[in-house]
Motif scaffolding. Structure first.
Motif, mmCIF file in Angstrom:
data_model
loop_
_atom_site.group_PDB
_atom_site.id
_atom_site.type_symbol
_atom_site.label_atom_id
_atom_site.label_comp_id
_atom_site.label_asym_id
_atom_site.label_seq_id
_atom_site.Cartn_x
_atom_site.Cartn_y
_atom_site.Cartn_z
ATOM 1 N N GLY A 80 38.980 29.592 52.574
ATOM 2 C CA GLY A 80 38.550 28.233 52.242
ATOM 3 C C GLY A 80 37.175 28.141 51.610
ATOM 4 O O GLY A 80 36.667 27.036 51.409
ATOM 5 N N LYS A 81 36.565 29.262 51.297
ATOM 6 C CA LYS A 81 35.210 29.240 50.737
ATOM 7 C C LYS A 81 35.172 28.453 49.428
ATOM 8 O O LYS A 81 36.046 28.581 48.582
ATOM 9 C CB LYS A 81 34.699 30.653 50.468
ATOM 10 N N ARG A 82 34.123 27.644 49.273
ATOM 11 C CA ARG A 82 33.952 26.837 48.064
ATOM 12 C C ARG A 82 32.635 27.132 47.352
ATOM 13 O O ARG A 82 32.326 26.508 46.339
ATOM 14 C CB ARG A 82 34.015 25.350 48.412
ATOM 15 N N ASN A 83 31.856 28.072 47.886
ATOM 16 C CA ASN A 83 30.583 28.398 47.239
ATOM 17 C C ASN A 83 30.534 29.881 46.887
ATOM 18 O O ASN A 83 31.289 30.678 47.416
ATOM 19 C CB ASN A 83 29.396 28.003 48.115
ATOM 20 N N PHE A 84 29.667 30.225 45.967
ATOM 21 C CA PHE A 84 29.513 31.590 45.467
ATOM 22 C C PHE A 84 30.836 32.144 44.937
ATOM 23 O O PHE A 84 31.193 33.292 45.186
ATOM 24 C CB PHE A 84 28.914 32.516 46.533
ATOM 25 N N LEU A 85 31.579 31.335 44.206
ATOM 26 C CA LEU A 85 32.858 31.760 43.650
ATOM 27 C C LEU A 85 32.656 32.494 42.336
ATOM 28 O O LEU A 85 31.741 32.204 41.571
ATOM 29 C CB LEU A 85 33.772 30.543 43.429
ATOM 30 N N GLU A 86 33.540 33.462 42.089
ATOM 31 C CA GLU A 86 33.496 34.261 40.867
ATOM 32 C C GLU A 86 34.899 34.313 40.284
ATOM 33 O O GLU A 86 35.894 34.178 41.007
ATOM 34 C CB GLU A 86 33.010 35.676 41.191
ATOM 35 N N PHE A 87 34.987 34.510 38.977
ATOM 36 C CA PHE A 87 36.283 34.629 38.323
ATOM 37 C C PHE A 87 36.738 36.075 38.413
ATOM 38 O O PHE A 87 36.023 36.993 38.044
ATOM 39 C CB PHE A 87 36.196 34.146 36.873
ATOM 40 N N HIS A 88 37.944 36.273 38.928
ATOM 41 C CA HIS A 88 38.483 37.606 39.219
ATOM 42 C C HIS A 88 39.696 37.875 38.337
ATOM 43 O O HIS A 88 40.599 37.039 38.238
ATOM 44 C CB HIS A 88 38.888 37.641 40.695
ATOM 45 N N HIS A 89 39.713 39.056 37.685
ATOM 46 C CA HIS A 89 40.887 39.486 36.921
ATOM 47 C C HIS A 89 41.902 40.076 37.902
ATOM 48 O O HIS A 89 41.591 41.036 38.603
ATOM 49 C CB HIS A 89 40.517 40.569 35.903
ATOM 50 N N VAL A 90 43.110 39.537 37.961
ATOM 51 C CA VAL A 90 44.154 40.084 38.828
ATOM 52 C C VAL A 90 44.525 41.478 38.332
ATOM 53 O O VAL A 90 44.531 42.443 39.095
ATOM 54 C CB VAL A 90 45.389 39.154 38.856
ATOM 55 N N VAL A 91 44.857 41.598 37.056
ATOM 56 C CA VAL A 91 45.010 42.907 36.414
ATOM 57 C C VAL A 91 43.635 43.220 35.831
ATOM 58 O O VAL A 91 43.145 42.481 34.975
ATOM 59 C CB VAL A 91 46.076 42.876 35.290
ATOM 60 N N PRO A 92 42.964 44.266 36.301
ATOM 61 C CA PRO A 92 41.590 44.537 35.873
ATOM 62 C C PRO A 92 41.436 44.646 34.353
ATOM 63 O O PRO A 92 42.338 45.107 33.653
ATOM 64 C CB PRO A 92 41.271 45.876 36.529
ATOM 65 N N TYR A 93 40.286 44.227 33.889
ATOM 66 C CA TYR A 93 39.968 44.304 32.462
ATOM 67 C C TYR A 93 40.127 45.737 31.952
ATOM 68 O O TYR A 93 40.646 45.959 30.866
ATOM 69 C CB TYR A 93 38.534 43.808 32.237
ATOM 70 N N ALA A 94 39.731 46.705 32.763
ATOM 71 C CA ALA A 94 39.810 48.117 32.367
ATOM 72 C C ALA A 94 41.254 48.582 32.164
ATOM 73 O O ALA A 94 41.497 49.576 31.494
ATOM 74 C CB ALA A 94 39.130 48.995 33.406
ATOM 75 N N LEU A 95 42.203 47.864 32.755
ATOM 76 C CA LEU A 95 43.619 48.203 32.602
ATOM 77 C C LEU A 95 44.309 47.220 31.661
ATOM 78 O O LEU A 95 45.483 46.909 31.816
ATOM 79 C CB LEU A 95 44.318 48.221 33.965
ATOM 80 N N ASP A 96 43.542 46.699 30.702
ATOM 81 C CA ASP A 96 44.020 45.756 29.687
ATOM 82 C C ASP A 96 44.403 44.398 30.237
ATOM 83 O O ASP A 96 45.253 43.709 29.672
ATOM 84 C CB ASP A 96 45.193 46.344 28.880
ATOM 85 N N GLY A 97 43.798 44.004 31.339
ATOM 86 C CA GLY A 97 44.018 42.655 31.865
ATOM 87 C C GLY A 97 43.315 41.653 30.972
ATOM 88 O O GLY A 97 42.133 41.781 30.696
ATOM 89 N N GLU A 98 44.047 40.671 30.497
ATOM 90 C CA GLU A 98 43.449 39.718 29.566
ATOM 91 C C GLU A 98 42.793 38.549 30.286
ATOM 92 O O GLU A 98 43.069 38.287 31.452
ATOM 93 C CB GLU A 98 44.498 39.225 28.567
ATOM 94 N N ALA A 99 41.935 37.856 29.581
ATOM 95 C CA ALA A 99 41.221 36.705 30.128
ATOM 96 C C ALA A 99 42.049 35.445 29.883
ATOM 97 O O ALA A 99 41.655 34.556 29.157
ATOM 98 C CB ALA A 99 39.842 36.593 29.499
ATOM 99 N N ALA A 100 43.217 35.381 30.506
ATOM 100 C CA ALA A 100 44.117 34.244 30.367
ATOM 101 C C ALA A 100 44.355 33.639 31.748
ATOM 102 O O ALA A 100 44.212 34.327 32.773
ATOM 103 C CB ALA A 100 45.435 34.691 29.740
#
Length: 96
Positions: free
Chosen positions: A58-78
């Protein structure tokens, strides 16, 4: 002693010019603002981590955007590949 004339390769001349940075087809690490807005609305402005018992963080502070498929493994920013995560659940994508 005089040095003989330098070859084009030694002088740094290329056969053809390299493509400009904006013309290269490399995947982008940057997450566009439109994607961030949509992810924020979808995740309700809170951490999207769900524990094995089905309980959502339930945290609502200090949030970051997380790639489910990592960027290093060609995870896109979609939108389907991005989640909001709190700092406790972002670094290694733990699944308690």
């Amino acid at each position: 002693m005089l040095r003989p004339r330098m070859s084009k390769q030694e002088a740094g001349e290329a056969r053809r010019a390299r493509a400009a940075a904006d013309e290269r087809a490399a995947p982008e690490r940057h997450i566009p603002a439109a994607v961030k807005r949509e992810v924020w609305l979808r995740d309700g402005g809170r951490c999207a981590f769900v524990a094995s018992n089905g309980r959502r963080c339930g945290k609502r502070n200090f949030l970051e955007f997380h790639h489910v498929v990592p960027y290093a493994l060609d995870g896109e920013a979609a939108v389907p590949n991005i989640q909001l995560r709190c700092r406790a659940h972002h670094p290694c994508g733990r699944s308690d």
